[in-house]
Write a protein that holds these residues in place. Structure first.
Motif, PDB file in Angstrom:
ATOM      1  N   THR A 129      32.282 -46.268  12.751  1.00  0.00           N
ATOM      2  CA  THR A 129      33.525 -45.707  13.298  1.00  0.00           C
ATOM      3  C   THR A 129      33.393 -44.221  13.600  1.00  0.00           C
ATOM      4  OG1 THR A 129      34.415 -45.186  11.100  1.00  0.00           O
ATOM      5  CG2 THR A 129      34.877 -47.387  11.976  1.00  0.00           C
ATOM      6  N   LEU A 130      32.224 -43.640  13.301  1.00  0.00           N
ATOM      7  CA  LEU A 130      31.996 -42.212  13.520  1.00  0.00           C
ATOM      8  C   LEU A 130      31.092 -42.013  14.734  1.00  0.00           C
ATOM      9  CD1 LEU A 130      31.342 -41.131   9.822  1.00  0.00           C
ATOM     10  CD2 LEU A 130      33.415 -40.740  11.156  1.00  0.00           C
ATOM     11  N   PRO A 131      31.180 -40.850  15.382  1.00  0.00           N
ATOM     12  CA  PRO A 131      30.305 -40.602  16.539  1.00  0.00           C
ATOM     13  C   PRO A 131      28.855 -40.418  16.114  1.00  0.00           C
ATOM     14  CG  PRO A 131      31.527 -38.617  15.969  1.00  0.00           C
ATOM     15  CD  PRO A 131      32.088 -39.716  15.112  1.00  0.00           C
ATOM     16  N   SER A 132      27.946 -40.760  17.008  1.00  0.00           N
ATOM     17  CA  SER A 132      26.527 -40.483  16.787  1.00  0.00           C
ATOM     18  C   SER A 132      25.969 -39.896  18.072  1.00  0.00           C
ATOM     19  CB  SER A 132      25.773 -41.757  16.396  1.00  0.00           C
ATOM     20  OG  SER A 132      25.847 -42.721  17.425  1.00  0.00           O
ATOM     21  N   PHE A 133      24.792 -39.301  17.996  1.00  0.00           N
ATOM     22  CA  PHE A 133      24.249 -38.551  19.122  1.00  0.00           C
ATOM     23  C   PHE A 133      22.841 -39.016  19.461  1.00  0.00           C
ATOM     24  CE2 PHE A 133      27.279 -36.051  16.727  1.00  0.00           C
ATOM     25  CZ  PHE A 133      28.130 -35.580  17.712  1.00  0.00           C
ATOM     26  N   ARG A 134      22.343 -38.525  20.573  1.00  0.00           N
ATOM     27  CA  ARG A 134      20.949 -38.755  20.971  1.00  0.00           C
ATOM     28  C   ARG A 134      20.322 -37.389  21.241  1.00  0.00           C
ATOM     29  NH1 ARG A 134      19.452 -43.921  21.823  1.00  0.00           N
ATOM     30  NH2 ARG A 134      21.117 -45.481  21.971  1.00  0.00           N
ATOM     31  N   LEU A 135      19.978 -36.714  20.157  1.00  0.00           N
ATOM     32  CA  LEU A 135      19.488 -35.336  20.222  1.00  0.00           C
ATOM     33  C   LEU A 135      18.150 -35.279  20.969  1.00  0.00           C
ATOM     34  CD1 LEU A 135      20.532 -32.636  19.025  1.00  0.00           C
ATOM     35  CD2 LEU A 135      18.949 -32.992  17.133  1.00  0.00           C
ATOM     36  N   GLU A 136      18.021 -34.313  21.887  1.00  0.00           N
ATOM     37  CA  GLU A 136      16.800 -34.166  22.680  1.00  0.00           C
ATOM     38  C   GLU A 136      16.105 -32.832  22.429  1.00  0.00           C
ATOM     39  OE1 GLU A 136      15.426 -36.442  24.472  1.00  0.00           O
ATOM     40  OE2 GLU A 136      17.041 -37.937  24.431  1.00  0.00           O
ATOM     41  N   SER A 137      16.849 -31.814  22.004  1.00  0.00           N
ATOM     42  CA  SER A 137      16.285 -30.479  21.820  1.00  0.00           C
ATOM     43  C   SER A 137      15.207 -30.479  20.727  1.00  0.00           C
ATOM     44  CB  SER A 137      17.387 -29.488  21.445  1.00  0.00           C
ATOM     45  OG  SER A 137      16.833 -28.268  20.994  1.00  0.00           O
ATOM     46  N   LEU A 138      14.011 -30.011  21.087  1.00  0.00           N
ATOM     47  CA  LEU A 138      12.911 -29.974  20.119  1.00  0.00           C
ATOM     48  C   LEU A 138      13.200 -28.973  19.005  1.00  0.00           C
ATOM     49  CD1 LEU A 138       9.785 -30.172  22.471  1.00  0.00           C
ATOM     50  CD2 LEU A 138      11.053 -32.022  21.362  1.00  0.00           C
ATOM     51  N   TRP A 139      13.847 -27.856  19.348  1.00  0.00           N
ATOM     52  CA  TRP A 139      14.187 -26.859  18.337  1.00  0.00           C
ATOM     53  C   TRP A 139      15.204 -27.413  17.337  1.00  0.00           C
ATOM     54  CZ3 TRP A 139      11.454 -22.796  17.216  1.00  0.00           C
ATOM     55  CH2 TRP A 139      10.665 -22.196  18.208  1.00  0.00           C
ATOM     56  N   ALA A 140      16.192 -28.121  17.843  1.00  0.00           N
ATOM     57  CA  ALA A 140      17.190 -28.717  16.950  1.00  0.00           C
ATOM     58  C   ALA A 140      16.547 -29.761  16.041  1.00  0.00           C
ATOM     59  CB  ALA A 140      18.314 -29.345  17.767  1.00  0.00           C
ATOM     60  N   CYS A 141      15.618 -30.541  16.602  1.00  0.00           N
ATOM     61  CA  CYS A 141      14.908 -31.536  15.787  1.00  0.00           C
ATOM     62  C   CYS A 141      14.110 -30.850  14.683  1.00  0.00           C
ATOM     63  CB  CYS A 141      13.969 -32.362  16.666  1.00  0.00           C
ATOM     64  SG  CYS A 141      14.778 -33.455  17.837  1.00  0.00           S
ATOM     65  N   GLY A 142      13.441 -29.748  15.044  1.00  0.00           N
ATOM     66  CA  GLY A 142      12.650 -29.017  14.061  1.00  0.00           C
ATOM     67  C   GLY A 142      13.496 -28.443  12.936  1.00  0.00           C
ATOM     68  N   LEU A 143      14.662 -27.890  13.293  1.00  0.00           N
ATOM     69  CA  LEU A 143      15.560 -27.326  12.275  1.00  0.00           C
ATOM     70  C   LEU A 143      16.116 -28.408  11.359  1.00  0.00           C
ATOM     71  CD1 LEU A 143      17.519 -24.675  14.381  1.00  0.00           C
ATOM     72  CD2 LEU A 143      15.866 -24.238  12.546  1.00  0.00           C
ATOM     73  N   LEU A 170      21.969 -38.356  14.304  1.00  0.00           N
ATOM     74  CA  LEU A 170      21.488 -37.500  15.381  1.00  0.00           C
ATOM     75  C   LEU A 170      20.793 -38.246  16.510  1.00  0.00           C
ATOM     76  CD1 LEU A 170      20.070 -34.398  13.444  1.00  0.00           C
ATOM     77  CD2 LEU A 170      22.299 -34.666  14.527  1.00  0.00           C
ATOM     78  N   PHE A 171      20.271 -39.456  16.215  1.00  0.00           N
ATOM     79  CA  PHE A 171      19.461 -40.149  17.216  1.00  0.00           C
ATOM     80  C   PHE A 171      19.934 -41.568  17.517  1.00  0.00           C
ATOM     81  CE2 PHE A 171      16.857 -37.054  14.965  1.00  0.00           C
ATOM     82  CZ  PHE A 171      16.458 -36.243  16.019  1.00  0.00           C
ATOM     83  N   SER A 172      21.039 -41.984  16.900  1.00  0.00           N
ATOM     84  CA  SER A 172      21.627 -43.312  17.151  1.00  0.00           C
ATOM     85  C   SER A 172      20.614 -44.437  16.973  1.00  0.00           C
ATOM     86  CB  SER A 172      22.223 -43.366  18.569  1.00  0.00           C
ATOM     87  OG  SER A 172      23.238 -42.405  18.735  1.00  0.00           O
ATOM     88  N   MET A 173      19.747 -44.323  15.961  1.00  0.00           N
ATOM     89  CA  MET A 173      18.768 -45.369  15.704  1.00  0.00           C
ATOM     90  C   MET A 173      19.405 -46.521  14.937  1.00  0.00           C
ATOM     91  SD  MET A 173      15.253 -43.399  14.623  1.00  0.00           S
ATOM     92  CE  MET A 173      14.537 -42.096  15.626  1.00  0.00           C
ATOM     93  N   GLU A 174      18.920 -47.733  15.156  1.00  0.00           N
ATOM     94  CA  GLU A 174      19.333 -48.860  14.324  1.00  0.00           C
ATOM     95  C   GLU A 174      18.476 -48.874  13.060  1.00  0.00           C
ATOM     96  OE1 GLU A 174      15.741 -50.961  15.005  1.00  0.00           O
ATOM     97  OE2 GLU A 174      17.391 -51.883  13.928  1.00  0.00           O
ATOM     98  N   ALA A 175      18.846 -49.699  12.094  1.00  0.00           N
ATOM     99  CA  ALA A 175      18.322 -49.567  10.730  1.00  0.00           C
ATOM    100  C   ALA A 175      16.805 -49.687  10.635  1.00  0.00           C
ATOM    101  CB  ALA A 175      18.998 -50.595   9.825  1.00  0.00           C
ATOM    102  N   LYS A 176      16.206 -50.692  11.278  1.00  0.00           N
ATOM    103  CA  LYS A 176      14.762 -50.885  11.144  1.00  0.00           C
ATOM    104  C   LYS A 176      13.985 -49.769  11.840  1.00  0.00           C
ATOM    105  CE  LYS A 176      12.938 -54.955  10.806  1.00  0.00           C
ATOM    106  NZ  LYS A 176      12.456 -56.338  11.013  1.00  0.00           N
ATOM    107  N   GLU A 177      14.497 -49.290  12.971  1.00  0.00           N
ATOM    108  CA  GLU A 177      13.855 -48.175  13.662  1.00  0.00           C
ATOM    109  C   GLU A 177      13.959 -46.899  12.830  1.00  0.00           C
ATOM    110  OE1 GLU A 177      13.934 -45.945  18.042  1.00  0.00           O
ATOM    111  OE2 GLU A 177      15.585 -47.268  17.436  1.00  0.00           O
ATOM    112  N   ALA A 178      15.134 -46.653  12.243  1.00  0.00           N
ATOM    113  CA  ALA A 178      15.317 -45.484  11.387  1.00  0.00           C
ATOM    114  C   ALA A 178      14.386 -45.543  10.178  1.00  0.00           C
ATOM    115  CB  ALA A 178      16.773 -45.393  10.930  1.00  0.00           C
TER     116      ALA A 178
END
Length: 265
Positions: A129-143, A170-178
């Motif tokens: 029920t909460l929003p999720s994202f598909r983060l692309e920024s390499l700097w944000a991923c690193g932080l 941050l990446f909207s992955m499903e459980a097995k992928e996560a």
């Protein structure tokens, strides 16, 4: 010898379910062995980290070609950030250890792990029920990876539920992928933590038989978990995540109260 057998079984079972869920096993191994009081807190942290490193390497090798993607472009910056965070987390661990005793160190770790696990459990419960994202920024991923590495190295757990929740959010992955991508991150953070301990000669006293038994349990659990995980869908993995978090919350609540009692006695 009895304690060695217990340590092997704990690592085998924890790494088995941890490899399926993406927890790495350390989030179970560390609080369970703390609760049993078999070894000093700092020794358990080090041995747990070594076990998780062995388990994550074997788990990733075993999962090659299983059809579950490893998002290299986004997960690699996360993993590198986690490695850097692992160095900072290890430094923080040593500062707390030097400035206090084993009971205060155990209380700090147990209370922080309890807090993070409760928050992750609440998020996982409501994530649909909460929003999720598909983060692309390499700097944000690193932080993001940096923060994960600091927490996981300080706790000696590899990352556990926090990794998986972040990958959901941050990446909207499903459980097995996560789960698979979480193990990849854990490999980097624990390798950095071990290298730091060796370089700074901050390795606590331990018996080699304990390390060998725990590592053997971690590797055996990784192989066992890979076989079982193939037969589970993402919904089943998610249910396993929730059940494990409840168990971890209970164990860490017990450890927090036990260490608090020892500190204030």
């Amino acid at each position: 010898m009895v304690s060695g057998a217990v340590m092997f079984l704990v690592c085998l079972l924890a790494s088995g379910v941890g490899s399926i869920a993406g927890y790495g096993g350390g989030v179970i191994i560390k609080p369970v062995l703390d609760a049993l009081g078999i070894l000093p807190v700092s020794t358990i942290s080090f041995l747990s980290g070594c076990t998780v490193l062995a388990m994550s390497a074997v788990s990733l090798l075993r999962s090659r070609g299983n059809g579950i993607p490893l998002r290299v472009r986004t997960t690699t910056p996360l993993a590198l950030g986690a490695a850097a965070g692992g160095l900072l987390g290890k430094r923080l661990f040593e500062l707390v250890k030097t400035a206090s005793d084993e009971n205060i160190l155990g209380l700090s770790q147990s209370a922080l792990l309890l807090l993070t696990t409760v928050l992750v459990w609440l998020y996982t419960l409501k994530k649909d029920t909460l929003p999720s994202f598909r983060l692309e920024s390499l700097w944000a991923c690193g932080l993001a990876g940096l923060g994960l590495g600091v927490v996981s190295a300080f706790l000696g757990i590899g990352g556990g539920p926090l990794n998986v929740a972040l990958l959901f959010f941050l990446f909207s992955m499903e459980a097995k992928e996560a789960a698979k991508n979480s193990i990849f991150i854990i490999l980097f953070s624990q390798a950095a933590s071990l290298i730091s301990a060796l370089a700074q000669q901050n390795v606590p006293d331990f018996q080699w038989i304990h390390l060998l038994l725990m590592a053997a349990g971690g590797i055996g659990g990784a192989l066992l978990g890979a076989g079982v995980g193939r037969r589970m869908d993402s919904r089943a993995v998610e249910r396993l995540l929730m059940a494990l978090m409840l168990a971890i919350i209970g164990i860490n609540l017990y450890n927090t109260l036990r260490f608090a009692g020892a500190v204030w006695a």
